[in-house]
Design a protein around this motif. Structure first.
Motif, PDB file in Angstrom:
ATOM      1  N   GLY A 176      -9.642  -1.796   4.797  1.00 17.39           N
ATOM      2  CA  GLY A 176      -8.604  -1.300   5.693  1.00 17.39           C
ATOM      3  C   GLY A 176      -7.598  -0.374   5.055  1.00 17.39           C
ATOM      4  O   GLY A 176      -6.671   0.103   5.725  1.00 17.39           O
ATOM      5  N   PHE A 177      -7.749  -0.075   3.776  1.00 18.25           N
ATOM      6  CA  PHE A 177      -6.777   0.760   3.076  1.00 18.25           C
ATOM      7  C   PHE A 177      -6.925   2.230   3.441  1.00 18.25           C
ATOM      8  O   PHE A 177      -7.999   2.707   3.820  1.00 18.25           O
ATOM      9  CB  PHE A 177      -6.926   0.597   1.559  1.00 18.25           C
ATOM     10  CG  PHE A 177      -6.391  -0.701   1.030  1.00 18.25           C
ATOM     11  CD1 PHE A 177      -5.036  -0.873   0.801  1.00 18.25           C
ATOM     12  CD2 PHE A 177      -7.248  -1.763   0.752  1.00 18.25           C
ATOM     13  CE1 PHE A 177      -4.537  -2.070   0.311  1.00 18.25           C
ATOM     14  CE2 PHE A 177      -6.764  -2.962   0.264  1.00 18.25           C
ATOM     15  CZ  PHE A 177      -5.402  -3.123   0.041  1.00 18.25           C
ATOM     16  N   GLU A 178      -5.821   2.957   3.275  1.00 19.47           N
ATOM     17  CA  GLU A 178      -5.807   4.398   3.442  1.00 19.47           C
ATOM     18  C   GLU A 178      -5.128   5.030   2.221  1.00 19.47           C
ATOM     19  O   GLU A 178      -4.675   4.317   1.321  1.00 19.47           O
ATOM     20  CB  GLU A 178      -5.056   4.786   4.721  1.00 19.47           C
ATOM     21  CG  GLU A 178      -3.598   4.386   4.737  1.00 19.47           C
ATOM     22  CD  GLU A 178      -2.907   4.739   6.041  1.00 19.47           C
ATOM     23  OE1 GLU A 178      -3.606   5.016   7.033  1.00 19.47           O
ATOM     24  OE2 GLU A 178      -1.654   4.721   6.067  1.00 19.47           O
ATOM     25  N   ALA A 179      -5.075   6.360   2.193  1.00 23.46           N
ATOM     26  CA  ALA A 179      -4.468   7.090   1.066  1.00 23.46           C
ATOM     27  C   ALA A 179      -5.044   6.616  -0.270  1.00 23.46           C
ATOM     28  O   ALA A 179      -4.320   6.396  -1.244  1.00 23.46           O
ATOM     29  CB  ALA A 179      -2.945   6.940   1.084  1.00 23.46           C
ATOM     30  N   ILE A 180      -6.357   6.478  -0.311  1.00 23.98           N
ATOM     31  CA  ILE A 180      -7.040   5.975  -1.509  1.00 23.98           C
ATOM     32  C   ILE A 180      -7.095   7.072  -2.559  1.00 23.98           C
ATOM     33  O   ILE A 180      -7.500   8.204  -2.279  1.00 23.98           O
ATOM     34  CB  ILE A 180      -8.457   5.495  -1.152  1.00 23.98           C
ATOM     35  CG1 ILE A 180      -8.388   4.344  -0.140  1.00 23.98           C
ATOM     36  CG2 ILE A 180      -9.229   5.086  -2.394  1.00 23.98           C
ATOM     37  CD1 ILE A 180      -9.715   4.031   0.511  1.00 23.98           C
ATOM     38  N   ASP A 181      -6.685   6.736  -3.768  1.00 23.72           N
ATOM     39  CA  ASP A 181      -6.649   7.704  -4.866  1.00 23.72           C
ATOM     40  C   ASP A 181      -7.123   7.016  -6.138  1.00 23.72           C
ATOM     41  O   ASP A 181      -6.431   6.146  -6.666  1.00 23.72           O
ATOM     42  CB  ASP A 181      -5.232   8.252  -5.041  1.00 23.72           C
ATOM     43  CG  ASP A 181      -5.158   9.350  -6.093  1.00 23.72           C
ATOM     44  OD1 ASP A 181      -6.211   9.882  -6.483  1.00 23.72           O
ATOM     45  OD2 ASP A 181      -4.023   9.674  -6.532  1.00 23.72           O
ATOM     46  N   ILE A 182      -8.302   7.386  -6.617  1.00 23.55           N
ATOM     47  CA  ILE A 182      -8.858   6.817  -7.841  1.00 23.55           C
ATOM     48  C   ILE A 182      -8.975   7.941  -8.862  1.00 23.55           C
ATOM     49  O   ILE A 182      -9.712   8.910  -8.658  1.00 23.55           O
ATOM     50  CB  ILE A 182     -10.236   6.175  -7.591  1.00 23.55           C
ATOM     51  CG1 ILE A 182     -10.109   5.074  -6.529  1.00 23.55           C
ATOM     52  CG2 ILE A 182     -10.804   5.600  -8.889  1.00 23.55           C
ATOM     53  CD1 ILE A 182     -11.429   4.428  -6.148  1.00 23.55           C
ATOM     54  N   ARG A 183      -8.234   7.812  -9.955  1.00 31.61           N
ATOM     55  CA  ARG A 183      -8.170   8.873 -10.959  1.00 31.61           C
ATOM     56  C   ARG A 183      -8.638   8.371 -12.320  1.00 31.61           C
ATOM     57  O   ARG A 183      -7.917   7.639 -12.999  1.00 31.61           O
ATOM     58  CB  ARG A 183      -6.736   9.401 -11.071  1.00 31.61           C
ATOM     59  CG  ARG A 183      -6.293  10.290  -9.919  1.00 31.61           C
ATOM     60  CD  ARG A 183      -4.810  10.496  -9.917  1.00 31.61           C
ATOM     61  NE  ARG A 183      -4.100   9.284  -9.513  1.00 31.61           N
ATOM     62  CZ  ARG A 183      -2.811   9.061  -9.756  1.00 31.61           C
ATOM     63  NH1 ARG A 183      -2.088   9.931 -10.432  1.00 31.61           N
ATOM     64  NH2 ARG A 183      -2.234   7.951  -9.337  1.00 31.61           N
ATOM     65  N   PRO A 184      -9.838   8.768 -12.759  1.00 29.10           N
ATOM     66  CA  PRO A 184     -10.292   8.410 -14.107  1.00 29.10           C
ATOM     67  C   PRO A 184      -9.400   9.042 -15.176  1.00 29.10           C
ATOM     68  O   PRO A 184      -8.853  10.128 -14.980  1.00 29.10           O
ATOM     69  CB  PRO A 184     -11.716   8.976 -14.153  1.00 29.10           C
ATOM     70  CG  PRO A 184     -12.133   9.087 -12.720  1.00 29.10           C
ATOM     71  CD  PRO A 184     -10.881   9.452 -11.976  1.00 29.10           C
ATOM     72  N   ILE A 224      -6.077   3.159  -9.766  1.00 29.41           N
ATOM     73  CA  ILE A 224      -6.562   2.959  -8.402  1.00 29.41           C
ATOM     74  C   ILE A 224      -5.364   2.683  -7.502  1.00 29.41           C
ATOM     75  O   ILE A 224      -4.671   1.682  -7.676  1.00 29.41           O
ATOM     76  CB  ILE A 224      -7.557   1.788  -8.342  1.00 29.41           C
ATOM     77  CG1 ILE A 224      -8.736   2.037  -9.293  1.00 29.41           C
ATOM     78  CG2 ILE A 224      -8.042   1.557  -6.915  1.00 29.41           C
ATOM     79  CD1 ILE A 224      -9.638   0.828  -9.475  1.00 29.41           C
ATOM     80  N   GLU A 225      -5.125   3.582  -6.560  1.00 28.83           N
ATOM     81  CA  GLU A 225      -3.992   3.427  -5.647  1.00 28.83           C
ATOM     82  C   GLU A 225      -4.482   3.524  -4.203  1.00 28.83           C
ATOM     83  O   GLU A 225      -5.423   4.255  -3.894  1.00 28.83           O
ATOM     84  CB  GLU A 225      -2.940   4.494  -5.903  1.00 28.83           C
ATOM     85  CG  GLU A 225      -2.304   4.428  -7.284  1.00 28.83           C
ATOM     86  CD  GLU A 225      -1.260   5.514  -7.488  1.00 28.83           C
ATOM     87  OE1 GLU A 225      -0.150   5.348  -6.947  1.00 28.83           O
ATOM     88  OE2 GLU A 225      -1.558   6.526  -8.143  1.00 28.83           O
ATOM     89  N   ALA A 226      -3.840   2.775  -3.344  1.00 32.02           N
ATOM     90  CA  ALA A 226      -4.148   2.813  -1.910  1.00 32.02           C
ATOM     91  C   ALA A 226      -2.998   2.144  -1.166  1.00 32.02           C
ATOM     92  O   ALA A 226      -2.167   1.461  -1.766  1.00 32.02           O
ATOM     93  CB  ALA A 226      -5.468   2.109  -1.616  1.00 32.02           C
ATOM     94  N   ARG A 227      -2.977   2.339   0.146  1.00 29.89           N
ATOM     95  CA  ARG A 227      -1.869   1.829   0.954  1.00 29.89           C
ATOM     96  C   ARG A 227      -2.400   1.150   2.214  1.00 29.89           C
ATOM     97  O   ARG A 227      -3.397   1.577   2.785  1.00 29.89           O
ATOM     98  CB  ARG A 227      -0.924   2.975   1.341  1.00 29.89           C
ATOM     99  CG  ARG A 227       0.348   2.556   2.056  1.00 29.89           C
ATOM    100  CD  ARG A 227       1.282   3.732   2.219  1.00 29.89           C
ATOM    101  NE  ARG A 227       1.758   4.226   0.951  1.00 29.89           N
ATOM    102  CZ  ARG A 227       2.829   3.728   0.310  1.00 29.89           C
ATOM    103  NH1 ARG A 227       3.524   2.734   0.850  1.00 29.89           N
ATOM    104  NH2 ARG A 227       3.215   4.242  -0.838  1.00 29.89           N
ATOM    105  N   LYS A 228      -1.714   0.070   2.604  1.00 29.80           N
ATOM    106  CA  LYS A 228      -2.007  -0.582   3.874  1.00 29.80           C
ATOM    107  C   LYS A 228      -1.270   0.155   4.974  1.00 29.80           C
ATOM    108  O   LYS A 228      -0.065   0.409   4.856  1.00 29.80           O
ATOM    109  CB  LYS A 228      -1.551  -2.047   3.823  1.00 29.80           C
ATOM    110  CG  LYS A 228      -1.843  -2.834   5.088  1.00 29.80           C
ATOM    111  CD  LYS A 228      -1.476  -4.300   4.906  1.00 29.80           C
ATOM    112  CE  LYS A 228      -1.773  -5.114   6.144  1.00 29.80           C
ATOM    113  NZ  LYS A 228      -1.520  -6.579   5.935  1.00 29.80           N
ATOM    114  N   PRO A 229      -1.933   0.522   6.058  1.00 29.60           N
ATOM    115  CA  PRO A 229      -1.258   1.269   7.123  1.00 29.60           C
ATOM    116  C   PRO A 229      -0.062   0.519   7.688  1.00 29.60           C
ATOM    117  O   PRO A 229      -0.031  -0.718   7.701  1.00 29.60           O
ATOM    118  CB  PRO A 229      -2.352   1.438   8.188  1.00 29.60           C
ATOM    119  CG  PRO A 229      -3.631   1.273   7.443  1.00 29.60           C
ATOM    120  CD  PRO A 229      -3.363   0.282   6.353  1.00 29.60           C
ATOM    121  N   ASN A 230       0.924   1.265   8.143  1.00 28.32           N
ATOM    122  CA  ASN A 230       2.078   0.662   8.793  1.00 28.32           C
ATOM    123  C   ASN A 230       1.656   0.065  10.137  1.00 28.32           C
ATOM    124  O   ASN A 230       0.809   0.617  10.809  1.00 28.32           O
ATOM    125  CB  ASN A 230       3.170   1.701   9.018  1.00 28.32           C
ATOM    126  CG  ASN A 230       3.954   1.976   7.754  1.00 28.32           C
ATOM    127  OD1 ASN A 230       4.429   1.056   7.101  1.00 28.32           O
ATOM    128  ND2 ASN A 230       4.051   3.247   7.384  1.00 28.32           N
TER     129      ASN A 230
END
Length: 269
Positions: free
Chosen positions: A229-237, A263-269
């Motif tokens: 369910g996450f959004e704004a997923i950002d995975i940076r090696p 590894i970053e991501a956000r739960k929608p509001n």
């Protein structure tokens, strides 16, 4: 298990995998015989490893006791952007190093909860909490696939090279999503697989416990996060992580197969 999880999970049962990991980290907690470090609990060695992982001297010096075990593959504090008053959940909190740094960032009005499945680590972390006068930090025994945390009570989930150890990573991300408040976020340092592991690595319990054989690819992790369910997923090696990753094994170079990543991501509001 899902097709997006690491291939190591097909080689052994989930209970076997957890036992291998628990035994390894119980030994680290009680005997101080480190893994993913370069010399056990010698303070200079663990401090130098922490620097390689991205911690600065101020962060290293801010934490009293032996919370810094020289473990991990990055510094989740560097990407978490913690604010005063936030509630932080640390998955696989070990001896508490990242929890105590998070506690400084969120201040006395904030709260930090560490979860670890190794009783010896939880005991060690609680001892370190007393030494650091960290009244707003607590440690709970539990598996990161079944978090002992209520729904929607956390602002930020952090973790340092622990998700790769799980036999059910999609469930870890579902649990993190459940625990987060709407708009909450994850900020995780972990390893990602860059090349296929040979069978001798996937079958090797030492490679699993040493944060190697359980790594998933970036594509697989993105799928797991999206399905949770996450959004704004950002995975940076992090291309320079080979400096410490190659030290995790003696008979082969783990950096041929994996790299550290944020590894970053956000739960929608």
């Amino acid at each position: 298990m899902t097709d997006t999880d690491s291939t190591v999970s097909t080689a052994r049962t989930a209970d076997e995998q957890r036992r291998i990991v628990r035994e390894r980290y119980a030994a680290i907690a009680t005997d101080s015989s480190g893994c993913c470090d370069e010399g056990g609990t010698d303070g200079r060695a663990t401090d130098e490893m922490a620097r390689k992982l991205g911690y600065d001297d101020g962060e290293i010096g801010d934490v009293a006791g032996d919370a810094n075990l020289g473990l991990g593959c990055g510094n989740p504090q560097a990407i978490a952007d913690l604010e005063e008053g936030e509630t932080v959940l640390d998955l696989g909190s070990g001896a508490g190093f990242d929890c105590f740094l998070a506690a400084d960032a969120v201040g006395p009005q904030g709260r930090v909860v560490g979860v670890d499945m190794t009783p010896e680590m939880v005991e060690k972390a609680r001892e370190n909490a007393a030494e650091n006068d960290a009244d707003h930090v607590s440690f709970r025994l539990g598996e990161i696939e079944h978090l002992p945390v209520a729904d929607g009570t956390v602002d930020v989930v952090i973790s340092n090279c622990v998700v790769n150890l799980s036999p059910d990573k999609p469930q870890v991300f579902r649990e993190a999503f459940r625990a987060l408040r709407p708009g909450g976020r994850i900020a995780i340092s972990d390893v990602v697989q860059t090349a296929e592991f040979p069978p001798e690595i996937t079958r090797d319990p030492e490679s699993l416990a040493a944060c190697v054989a359980g790594a998933s690819t970036v594509d697989a992790l993105e799928t797991m996060l999206e399905e949770a369910g996450f959004e704004a997923i950002d995975i940076r090696p992090k291309d320079d992580s080979d400096e410490f990753v190659r030290e995790w094994a003696d008979d082969y170079d783990p950096s041929d197969y994996l790299v550290s990543a944020s590894i970053e991501a956000r739960k929608p509001n």
